[in-house]
Design a protein around this motif. Structure first.
Motif, PDB file in Angstrom:
ATOM      1  N   ALA A 107      26.440 -10.435  10.529  1.00  0.00           N
ATOM      2  CA  ALA A 107      26.646  -9.513  11.649  1.00  0.00           C
ATOM      3  C   ALA A 107      27.917  -9.861  12.424  1.00  0.00           C
ATOM      4  CB  ALA A 107      25.437  -9.541  12.575  1.00  0.00           C
ATOM      5  N   VAL A 108      28.169 -11.148  12.626  1.00  0.00           N
ATOM      6  CA  VAL A 108      29.375 -11.561  13.353  1.00  0.00           C
ATOM      7  C   VAL A 108      30.628 -11.115  12.607  1.00  0.00           C
ATOM      8  CG1 VAL A 108      30.726 -13.566  14.067  1.00  0.00           C
ATOM      9  CG2 VAL A 108      28.272 -13.492  14.536  1.00  0.00           C
ATOM     10  N   VAL A 109      30.652 -11.327  11.292  1.00  0.00           N
ATOM     11  CA  VAL A 109      31.815 -10.903  10.500  1.00  0.00           C
ATOM     12  C   VAL A 109      31.922  -9.380  10.494  1.00  0.00           C
ATOM     13  CG1 VAL A 109      32.819 -10.869   8.180  1.00  0.00           C
ATOM     14  CG2 VAL A 109      31.793 -12.966   9.068  1.00  0.00           C
ATOM     15  N   GLY A 110      30.788  -8.703  10.370  1.00  0.00           N
ATOM     16  CA  GLY A 110      30.808  -7.245  10.354  1.00  0.00           C
ATOM     17  C   GLY A 110      31.215  -6.626  11.675  1.00  0.00           C
ATOM     18  N   ILE A 120      37.212  -5.916   0.945  1.00  0.00           N
ATOM     19  CA  ILE A 120      37.397  -7.259   1.502  1.00  0.00           C
ATOM     20  C   ILE A 120      36.383  -7.526   2.611  1.00  0.00           C
ATOM     21  CG2 ILE A 120      39.004  -8.798   2.677  1.00  0.00           C
ATOM     22  CD1 ILE A 120      39.746  -8.208  -0.211  1.00  0.00           C
ATOM     23  N   HIS A 121      36.169  -6.537   3.474  1.00  0.00           N
ATOM     24  CA  HIS A 121      35.257  -6.728   4.604  1.00  0.00           C
ATOM     25  C   HIS A 121      33.812  -6.938   4.118  1.00  0.00           C
ATOM     26  CE1 HIS A 121      34.403  -5.518   9.051  1.00  0.00           C
ATOM     27  NE2 HIS A 121      34.073  -6.761   8.769  1.00  0.00           N
ATOM     28  N   ILE A 122      33.379  -6.132   3.149  1.00  0.00           N
ATOM     29  CA  ILE A 122      32.026  -6.307   2.615  1.00  0.00           C
ATOM     30  C   ILE A 122      31.884  -7.675   1.956  1.00  0.00           C
ATOM     31  CG2 ILE A 122      30.416  -5.507   0.823  1.00  0.00           C
ATOM     32  CD1 ILE A 122      31.392  -2.666   1.406  1.00  0.00           C
ATOM     33  N   THR A 123      32.889  -8.073   1.187  1.00  0.00           N
ATOM     34  CA  THR A 123      32.841  -9.371   0.507  1.00  0.00           C
ATOM     35  C   THR A 123      32.733 -10.510   1.511  1.00  0.00           C
ATOM     36  OG1 THR A 123      34.173  -8.504  -1.330  1.00  0.00           O
ATOM     37  CG2 THR A 123      34.033 -10.901  -1.099  1.00  0.00           C
ATOM     38  N   LEU A 124      33.550 -10.464   2.564  1.00  0.00           N
ATOM     39  CA  LEU A 124      33.502 -11.514   3.587  1.00  0.00           C
ATOM     40  C   LEU A 124      32.164 -11.517   4.321  1.00  0.00           C
ATOM     41  CD1 LEU A 124      37.093 -11.320   5.129  1.00  0.00           C
ATOM     42  CD2 LEU A 124      36.172 -13.052   3.564  1.00  0.00           C
ATOM     43  N   THR A 125      31.623 -10.331   4.553  1.00  0.00           N
ATOM     44  CA  THR A 125      30.322 -10.232   5.242  1.00  0.00           C
ATOM     45  C   THR A 125      29.224 -10.892   4.419  1.00  0.00           C
ATOM     46  OG1 THR A 125      30.991  -8.176   6.329  1.00  0.00           O
ATOM     47  CG2 THR A 125      28.642  -8.618   6.209  1.00  0.00           C
ATOM     48  N   THR A 182      17.334  -4.872  22.719  1.00  0.00           N
ATOM     49  CA  THR A 182      17.784  -6.115  22.095  1.00  0.00           C
ATOM     50  C   THR A 182      18.230  -5.880  20.655  1.00  0.00           C
ATOM     51  OG1 THR A 182      15.462  -6.592  21.561  1.00  0.00           O
ATOM     52  CG2 THR A 182      16.392  -7.611  23.546  1.00  0.00           C
ATOM     53  N   ILE A 183      19.359  -5.230  20.533  1.00  0.00           N
ATOM     54  CA  ILE A 183      20.039  -5.068  19.251  1.00  0.00           C
ATOM     55  C   ILE A 183      21.520  -5.311  19.489  1.00  0.00           C
ATOM     56  CG2 ILE A 183      18.377  -3.424  18.287  1.00  0.00           C
ATOM     57  CD1 ILE A 183      20.302  -1.180  19.043  1.00  0.00           C
ATOM     58  N   SER A 184      22.239  -5.584  18.420  1.00  0.00           N
ATOM     59  CA  SER A 184      23.681  -5.759  18.541  1.00  0.00           C
ATOM     60  C   SER A 184      24.368  -4.404  18.424  1.00  0.00           C
ATOM     61  CB  SER A 184      24.187  -6.685  17.433  1.00  0.00           C
ATOM     62  OG  SER A 184      24.224  -5.997  16.189  1.00  0.00           O
ATOM     63  N   PRO A 185      25.632  -4.322  18.781  1.00  0.00           N
ATOM     64  CA  PRO A 185      26.372  -3.091  18.464  1.00  0.00           C
ATOM     65  C   PRO A 185      26.377  -2.854  16.955  1.00  0.00           C
ATOM     66  CG  PRO A 185      27.601  -4.487  19.992  1.00  0.00           C
ATOM     67  CD  PRO A 185      26.450  -5.295  19.509  1.00  0.00           C
ATOM     68  N   GLN A 186      26.678  -1.635  16.555  1.00  0.00           N
ATOM     69  CA  GLN A 186      26.705  -1.296  15.139  1.00  0.00           C
ATOM     70  C   GLN A 186      27.884  -1.975  14.453  1.00  0.00           C
ATOM     71  OE1 GLN A 186      27.456   2.893  13.687  1.00  0.00           O
ATOM     72  NE2 GLN A 186      25.248   2.792  13.349  1.00  0.00           N
ATOM     73  N   LEU A 187      27.649  -2.454  13.240  1.00  0.00           N
ATOM     74  CA  LEU A 187      28.720  -3.057  12.465  1.00  0.00           C
ATOM     75  C   LEU A 187      29.815  -2.027  12.177  1.00  0.00           C
ATOM     76  CD1 LEU A 187      26.422  -5.177  12.002  1.00  0.00           C
ATOM     77  CD2 LEU A 187      27.253  -5.393   9.651  1.00  0.00           C
ATOM     78  N   LEU A 188      31.034  -2.518  11.997  1.00  0.00           N
ATOM     79  CA  LEU A 188      32.111  -1.637  11.556  1.00  0.00           C
ATOM     80  C   LEU A 188      31.733  -1.031  10.209  1.00  0.00           C
ATOM     81  CD1 LEU A 188      35.120  -3.976  12.397  1.00  0.00           C
ATOM     82  CD2 LEU A 188      34.303  -2.032  13.745  1.00  0.00           C
ATOM     83  N   GLN A 189      32.038   0.229   9.998  1.00  0.00           N
ATOM     84  CA  GLN A 189      31.617   0.906   8.771  1.00  0.00           C
ATOM     85  C   GLN A 189      32.242   0.300   7.527  1.00  0.00           C
ATOM     86  OE1 GLN A 189      31.623   5.154   8.660  1.00  0.00           O
ATOM     87  NE2 GLN A 189      30.485   5.370  10.572  1.00  0.00           N
ATOM     88  N   VAL A 267      22.525  -8.834   3.152  1.00  0.00           N
ATOM     89  CA  VAL A 267      22.337  -7.528   2.515  1.00  0.00           C
ATOM     90  C   VAL A 267      21.469  -6.629   3.388  1.00  0.00           C
ATOM     91  CG1 VAL A 267      21.197  -6.379   0.572  1.00  0.00           C
ATOM     92  CG2 VAL A 267      22.747  -8.289   0.156  1.00  0.00           C
ATOM     93  N   GLU A 268      20.460  -7.199   4.021  1.00  0.00           N
ATOM     94  CA  GLU A 268      19.593  -6.399   4.894  1.00  0.00           C
ATOM     95  C   GLU A 268      20.368  -5.862   6.094  1.00  0.00           C
ATOM     96  OE1 GLU A 268      15.816  -4.714   5.964  1.00  0.00           O
ATOM     97  OE2 GLU A 268      16.655  -5.528   4.099  1.00  0.00           O
ATOM     98  N   ILE A 269      21.247  -6.694   6.647  1.00  0.00           N
ATOM     99  CA  ILE A 269      22.037  -6.260   7.802  1.00  0.00           C
ATOM    100  C   ILE A 269      23.122  -5.269   7.386  1.00  0.00           C
ATOM    101  CG2 ILE A 269      23.669  -7.041   9.566  1.00  0.00           C
ATOM    102  CD1 ILE A 269      20.732  -7.700  10.156  1.00  0.00           C
ATOM    103  N   SER A 270      23.822  -5.576   6.309  1.00  0.00           N
ATOM    104  CA  SER A 270      24.945  -4.748   5.888  1.00  0.00           C
ATOM    105  C   SER A 270      24.512  -3.474   5.171  1.00  0.00           C
ATOM    106  CB  SER A 270      25.862  -5.560   4.960  1.00  0.00           C
ATOM    107  OG  SER A 270      26.939  -4.795   4.489  1.00  0.00           O
TER     108      SER A 270
END
Length: 351
Positions: A107-110, A120-125, A182-189, A267-270
């Motif tokens: 989530a932090v990376v996303g 690249i973003h998905i791989t790093l996540t 109590t949720i985080s902002p949405q990940l970048l698409q 995978v569940e988060i992304s």
């Protein structure tokens, strides 16, 4: 006379000790469903109607099948990790915490890695999730090989620590102020796993999990590390005398095991949540233990056992609506499976 006495006193082989592993697992599931049917009858419902609704919801439509597979994905990844660790005689009870660690790192990376291409973003996540899970598994492994600390205690206790850390982050630094919950902002698409089947939530992570199951099978049976893992798990003393660095093999095995559980969280988060949620894992890490045992610690069989348990989760609500069967009956069936698999494993080892 002495021969007759010897034959009489020889330990008897139980039928499941002579049954192939795959058939033993099938019999366990059938018996669990049969006992579950007795519970359903006891509350005045029809087992046929209940089980029919369950399997129609899980496999009766494209969307139902897709929902089953996305629930099977984290079970499969965590189950693979648990199977791998168990083969090295490391009892990893910490997959639930490793899932949460992987989820929060992903989530932090996303959330905060801007301007990256999607691939690249998905791989790093996903890599961040694996690193988070691996770090959580590293310390129990180190404590075991260096200090002899029981890994069941350390991995289990770390579950509660990480889950509470995630809760703190969602009530504080990672909380979405706009929503007020109590949720985080949405990940970048660019960090979202792509959808494979249109108009469903069937994401690329499901296919990734199946490919990893095949790779883990290859690792166990076709590589030097796999041989060392199997040798260390079967007889540590003999493996050490054969020149295998047993402690290092255990550490690397646990790192890979917990990385797979961390990947399940990523995978569940992304792929599903697209944000960090306080209870995003409904006990996947604990249920994955049953998935691994029902699959006899074999990666290919773990695929099928994860799908079966996911079908139970996915079809539970439909069973309740169609036959007025409470959802806890599903938990009863899952518990029966765990008990029967444990008994079967004990009997086989005792043969």
């Amino acid at each position: 006379m002495l021969e007759k006495i010897a034959l009489w006193t020889r330990p008897k082989k139980w039928y499941w000790q002579e049954t192939p592993d795959w058939l033993s697992s099938l019999l366990v599931m059938l018996l669990a469903f049969l006992i579950g049917a007795l519970f359903i009858v006891a509350i005045g419902a029809s087992p046929l109607v209940a089980y029919g609704a369950l399997f129609r919801a899980a496999f009766g439509s494209v969307n139902g099948f897709a929902e089953t597979m996305i629930k099977a994905c984290p079970l499969l990844l965590a189950g693979l990790g648990i199977s791998l660790a168990y083969r090295a005689q490391f009892w990893n009870i910490g997959a639930e915490g490793q899932i949460y660690a992987g989820g929060v790192c992903a989530a932090v990376v996303g959330l905060y890695f801007h301007g990256l291409p999607t691939f690249i973003h998905i791989t790093l996540t996903l890599l961040a999730g694996m690193i988070g899970g691996a770090l959580l598994g590293f310390f129990p492994a180190l404590f075991k090989v260096r200090l002899g600390v029981n890994e069941m205690i350390t991995t289990l206790m770390l579950n509660y620590v990480v889950i509470q850390v995630v809760a703190y982050l969602l009530h504080g630094p990672l909380r979405d102020r706009a929503s007020g919950i109590t949720i985080s902002p949405q990940l970048l698409q660019s960090a979202w796993l792509p959808i494979v089947v249109e108009r469903t939530r069937f994401h690329l992570g499901v296919l990734l999990a199946i490919v990893l199951a095949l790779l883990i099978h290859w690792l166990i049976y076709r590589t030097v590390l796999g041989y060392q893992i199997r040798a260390s798990g079967e007889n540590r003393r003999a493996a050490r005398m054969g020149g295998i660095r047993v402690n290092w093999v255990m550490i690397w095995t646990v790192l890979l095991s917990s990385a797979l559980a961390g990947l399940a969280g990523a995978v569940e988060i992304s792929g599903v949540q697209h944000r960090l949620v306080e209870d995003f894992s409904p006990g996947y890490g604990y249920l994955a233990i049953a998935v691994a045992l029902l699959g006899n610690l074999e990666p290919i069989r773990v695929i099928f056992s994860s799908v079966l348990f996911a079908a139970l989760l996915n079809g539970a609500d439909a069973m309740q609506r169609a036959a007025s069967v409470p959802v806890p009956v599903i938990y009863v069936i899952e518990g029966i499976v765990i008990v029967l698999v444990a008994v079967s494993t004990f009997r086989r080892k005792g043969s």
